[in-house]
Scaffold this motif. Structure first.
Motif, PDB file in Angstrom:
ATOM      1  N   ARG A  31      75.035 -29.937 -27.769  1.00 41.86           N
ATOM      2  CA  ARG A  31      76.271 -30.364 -27.098  1.00 41.86           C
ATOM      3  C   ARG A  31      76.374 -29.731 -25.701  1.00 41.86           C
ATOM      4  NH1 ARG A  31      77.892 -29.646 -32.323  1.00 41.86           N
ATOM      5  NH2 ARG A  31      78.790 -27.588 -31.922  1.00 41.86           N
ATOM      6  N   PRO A  32      75.406 -29.987 -24.842  1.00 44.82           N
ATOM      7  CA  PRO A  32      75.389 -29.323 -23.544  1.00 44.82           C
ATOM      8  C   PRO A  32      76.330 -29.933 -22.531  1.00 44.82           C
ATOM      9  CG  PRO A  32      73.582 -30.851 -23.666  1.00 44.82           C
ATOM     10  CD  PRO A  32      74.282 -30.910 -24.999  1.00 44.82           C
ATOM     11  N   CYS A  33      76.583 -29.156 -21.504  1.00 50.04           N
ATOM     12  CA  CYS A  33      77.220 -29.644 -20.288  1.00 50.04           C
ATOM     13  C   CYS A  33      76.135 -29.707 -19.226  1.00 50.04           C
ATOM     14  CB  CYS A  33      78.327 -28.702 -19.841  1.00 50.04           C
ATOM     15  SG  CYS A  33      78.941 -29.065 -18.188  1.00 50.04           S
ATOM     16  N   MET A  34      76.096 -30.801 -18.491  1.00 52.85           N
ATOM     17  CA  MET A  34      75.183 -30.946 -17.368  1.00 52.85           C
ATOM     18  C   MET A  34      76.005 -31.151 -16.107  1.00 52.85           C
ATOM     19  SD  MET A  34      72.189 -30.619 -18.579  1.00 52.85           S
ATOM     20  CE  MET A  34      71.214 -31.209 -17.183  1.00 52.85           C
ATOM     21  N   ALA A  35      75.528 -30.590 -15.019  1.00 52.11           N
ATOM     22  CA  ALA A  35      76.330 -30.644 -13.793  1.00 52.11           C
ATOM     23  C   ALA A  35      75.452 -30.753 -12.557  1.00 52.11           C
ATOM     24  CB  ALA A  35      77.214 -29.400 -13.700  1.00 52.11           C
ATOM     25  N   TRP A  36      76.076 -31.246 -11.497  1.00 55.08           N
ATOM     26  CA  TRP A  36      75.480 -31.242 -10.165  1.00 55.08           C
ATOM     27  C   TRP A  36      76.317 -30.320  -9.284  1.00 55.08           C
ATOM     28  CZ3 TRP A  36      70.905 -33.309  -8.967  1.00 55.08           C
ATOM     29  CH2 TRP A  36      70.389 -34.310  -9.805  1.00 55.08           C
ATOM     30  N   PHE A  37      75.621 -29.461  -8.568  1.00 53.65           N
ATOM     31  CA  PHE A  37      76.257 -28.581  -7.603  1.00 53.65           C
ATOM     32  C   PHE A  37      75.662 -28.879  -6.225  1.00 53.65           C
ATOM     33  CE2 PHE A  37      78.645 -25.278  -9.926  1.00 53.65           C
ATOM     34  CZ  PHE A  37      78.290 -25.592 -11.221  1.00 53.65           C
ATOM     35  N   ARG A  38      76.365 -28.447  -5.197  1.00 56.10           N
ATOM     36  CA  ARG A  38      75.810 -28.540  -3.858  1.00 56.10           C
ATOM     37  C   ARG A  38      76.219 -27.312  -3.066  1.00 56.10           C
ATOM     38  NH1 ARG A  38      79.313 -33.578  -1.262  1.00 56.10           N
ATOM     39  NH2 ARG A  38      81.263 -32.435  -0.917  1.00 56.10           N
ATOM     40  N   GLN A  39      75.422 -27.044  -2.055  1.00 58.01           N
ATOM     41  CA  GLN A  39      75.690 -25.871  -1.230  1.00 58.01           C
ATOM     42  C   GLN A  39      75.246 -26.134   0.198  1.00 58.01           C
ATOM     43  OE1 GLN A  39      73.623 -22.240  -2.344  1.00 58.01           O
ATOM     44  NE2 GLN A  39      75.286 -20.989  -1.523  1.00 58.01           N
ATOM     45  N   ALA A  40      76.165 -25.953   1.112  1.00 57.24           N
ATOM     46  CA  ALA A  40      75.857 -26.018   2.531  1.00 57.24           C
ATOM     47  C   ALA A  40      75.619 -24.604   3.042  1.00 57.24           C
ATOM     48  CB  ALA A  40      77.015 -26.671   3.283  1.00 57.24           C
ATOM     49  N   PRO A  41      74.854 -24.448   4.120  1.00 58.09           N
ATOM     50  CA  PRO A  41      74.602 -23.107   4.655  1.00 58.09           C
ATOM     51  C   PRO A  41      75.895 -22.354   4.945  1.00 58.09           C
ATOM     52  CG  PRO A  41      73.173 -24.701   5.706  1.00 58.09           C
ATOM     53  CD  PRO A  41      74.141 -25.488   4.864  1.00 58.09           C
ATOM     54  N   GLY A  42      75.979 -21.135   4.456  1.00 57.98           N
ATOM     55  CA  GLY A  42      77.146 -20.312   4.712  1.00 57.98           C
ATOM     56  C   GLY A  42      78.330 -20.591   3.809  1.00 57.98           C
ATOM     57  N   LYS A  43      78.156 -21.507   2.881  1.00 59.76           N
ATOM     58  CA  LYS A  43      79.258 -21.843   1.987  1.00 59.76           C
ATOM     59  C   LYS A  43      78.870 -21.543   0.540  1.00 59.76           C
ATOM     60  CE  LYS A  43      81.332 -25.510   4.777  1.00 59.76           C
ATOM     61  NZ  LYS A  43      81.817 -26.916   4.771  1.00 59.76           N
ATOM     62  N   GLU A  44      79.883 -21.413  -0.300  1.00 54.95           N
ATOM     63  CA  GLU A  44      79.629 -21.193  -1.718  1.00 54.95           C
ATOM     64  C   GLU A  44      79.152 -22.487  -2.381  1.00 54.95           C
ATOM     65  OE1 GLU A  44      82.921 -17.653  -2.616  1.00 54.95           O
ATOM     66  OE2 GLU A  44      82.954 -19.532  -3.727  1.00 54.95           O
ATOM     67  N   ARG A  45      78.363 -22.301  -3.431  1.00 57.65           N
ATOM     68  CA  ARG A  45      77.900 -23.459  -4.170  1.00 57.65           C
ATOM     69  C   ARG A  45      79.079 -24.041  -4.955  1.00 57.65           C
ATOM     70  NH1 ARG A  45      71.952 -22.801  -6.492  1.00 57.65           N
ATOM     71  NH2 ARG A  45      71.897 -21.932  -4.381  1.00 57.65           N
ATOM     72  N   GLU A  46      79.297 -25.329  -4.854  1.00 58.66           N
ATOM     73  CA  GLU A  46      80.434 -25.953  -5.513  1.00 58.66           C
ATOM     74  C   GLU A  46      79.970 -27.039  -6.470  1.00 58.66           C
ATOM     75  OE1 GLU A  46      82.937 -27.708  -2.504  1.00 58.66           O
ATOM     76  OE2 GLU A  46      81.376 -29.044  -1.775  1.00 58.66           O
ATOM     77  N   ARG A  47      80.725 -27.185  -7.534  1.00 60.70           N
ATOM     78  CA  ARG A  47      80.395 -28.214  -8.502  1.00 60.70           C
ATOM     79  C   ARG A  47      80.827 -29.573  -7.955  1.00 60.70           C
ATOM     80  NH1 ARG A  47      83.161 -28.382 -14.405  1.00 60.70           N
ATOM     81  NH2 ARG A  47      84.984 -28.435 -13.025  1.00 60.70           N
ATOM     82  N   ALA A  49      79.968 -32.589  -9.741  1.00 63.50           N
ATOM     83  CA  ALA A  49      80.302 -33.391 -10.911  1.00 63.50           C
ATOM     84  C   ALA A  49      79.675 -32.754 -12.140  1.00 63.50           C
ATOM     85  CB  ALA A  49      79.792 -34.816 -10.757  1.00 63.50           C
ATOM     86  N   SER A  50      80.304 -32.986 -13.275  1.00 63.24           N
ATOM     87  CA  SER A  50      79.736 -32.523 -14.539  1.00 63.24           C
ATOM     88  C   SER A  50      80.049 -33.533 -15.629  1.00 63.24           C
ATOM     89  CB  SER A  50      80.261 -31.135 -14.918  1.00 63.24           C
ATOM     90  OG  SER A  50      81.665 -31.161 -15.087  1.00 63.24           O
ATOM     91  N   ILE A  51      79.242 -33.474 -16.679  1.00 65.69           N
ATOM     92  CA  ILE A  51      79.432 -34.360 -17.813  1.00 65.69           C
ATOM     93  C   ILE A  51      79.088 -33.589 -19.077  1.00 65.69           C
ATOM     94  CG2 ILE A  51      77.079 -35.302 -17.522  1.00 65.69           C
ATOM     95  CD1 ILE A  51      78.212 -37.987 -18.582  1.00 65.69           C
ATOM     96  N   ASN A  52      79.955 -33.684 -20.071  1.00 65.93           N
ATOM     97  CA  ASN A  52      79.684 -32.949 -21.296  1.00 65.93           C
ATOM     98  C   ASN A  52      79.057 -33.867 -22.351  1.00 65.93           C
ATOM     99  OD1 ASN A  52      81.763 -34.432 -22.459  1.00 65.93           O
ATOM    100  ND2 ASN A  52      83.201 -32.715 -22.527  1.00 65.93           N
ATOM    101  N   ALA A  53      78.838 -33.311 -23.518  1.00 68.61           N
ATOM    102  CA  ALA A  53      78.149 -34.052 -24.576  1.00 68.61           C
ATOM    103  C   ALA A  53      78.927 -35.262 -25.054  1.00 68.61           C
ATOM    104  CB  ALA A  53      77.871 -33.115 -25.743  1.00 68.61           C
ATOM    105  N   TYR A  54      80.218 -35.284 -24.774  1.00 74.01           N
ATOM    106  CA  TYR A  54      81.063 -36.399 -25.210  1.00 74.01           C
ATOM    107  C   TYR A  54      81.256 -37.433 -24.102  1.00 74.01           C
ATOM    108  CZ  TYR A  54      81.914 -32.801 -28.644  1.00 74.01           C
ATOM    109  OH  TYR A  54      81.736 -31.820 -29.580  1.00 74.01           O
ATOM    110  N   GLY A  55      80.605 -37.193 -22.976  1.00 77.70           N
ATOM    111  CA  GLY A  55      80.705 -38.130 -21.868  1.00 77.70           C
ATOM    112  C   GLY A  55      81.883 -37.917 -20.950  1.00 77.70           C
TER     113      GLY A  55
END
Length: 122
Positions: A31-47, A49-55
């Motif tokens: 039952r995992p969670c999968m996610a996409w993060f992004r990070q621009a130079p000098g900025k914190e990595r931000e989520r 989008a994410s999707i869990n096992a139930y969609g």
């Protein structure tokens, strides 16, 4: 050990589309969670989008209506369809996974990819 490999990044003009893919191997999470993060130079990595096992999906406010996250469990694959891209979407995009509930923080994810670059020109 879970390994995640992203692909599909590239250069595109504003208003264009890209589809990112993440291939998982050695997957043992239940039952995992999968996610996409992004990070621009000098900025914190931000989520992004994410999707869990139930969609159930969660999106960053700035990408709602433009990005769509999906998964294909039979292939252990995660996707991010990005449309109406803007220059401010230019970042490194990372795939991540964890067992259980989705968290917004990168540090909460135990499986992490190396990233794929997205560049959007105006």
């Amino acid at each position: 050990q879970v390994q995640l490999v992203e692909s599909g990044g590239g250069s595109v003009q504003a208003g264009g589309s890209l589809r990112l893919s993440c291939a998982a191997s050695g997957w043992t999470y239940t039952r995992p969670c999968m996610a996409w993060f992004r990070q621009a130079p000098g900025k914190e990595r931000e989520r992004v989008a994410s999707i869990n096992a139930y969609g159930t999906t969660i999106y960053l406010d700035s990408v709602k209506g433009r990005f769509s996250v999906s998964q294909e469990n039979t292939k252990n694959a995660l996707y991010l369809q990005m449309s109406s891209l803007k220059p401010e979407d230019s970042d490194m995009y990372y795939c991540a996974g964890k067992p259980g509930d989705c968290f917004p923080q990168w540090s909460g994810y135990t499986a992490r990819g190396q990233g794929t670059r997205v560049d959007v020109s105006s």
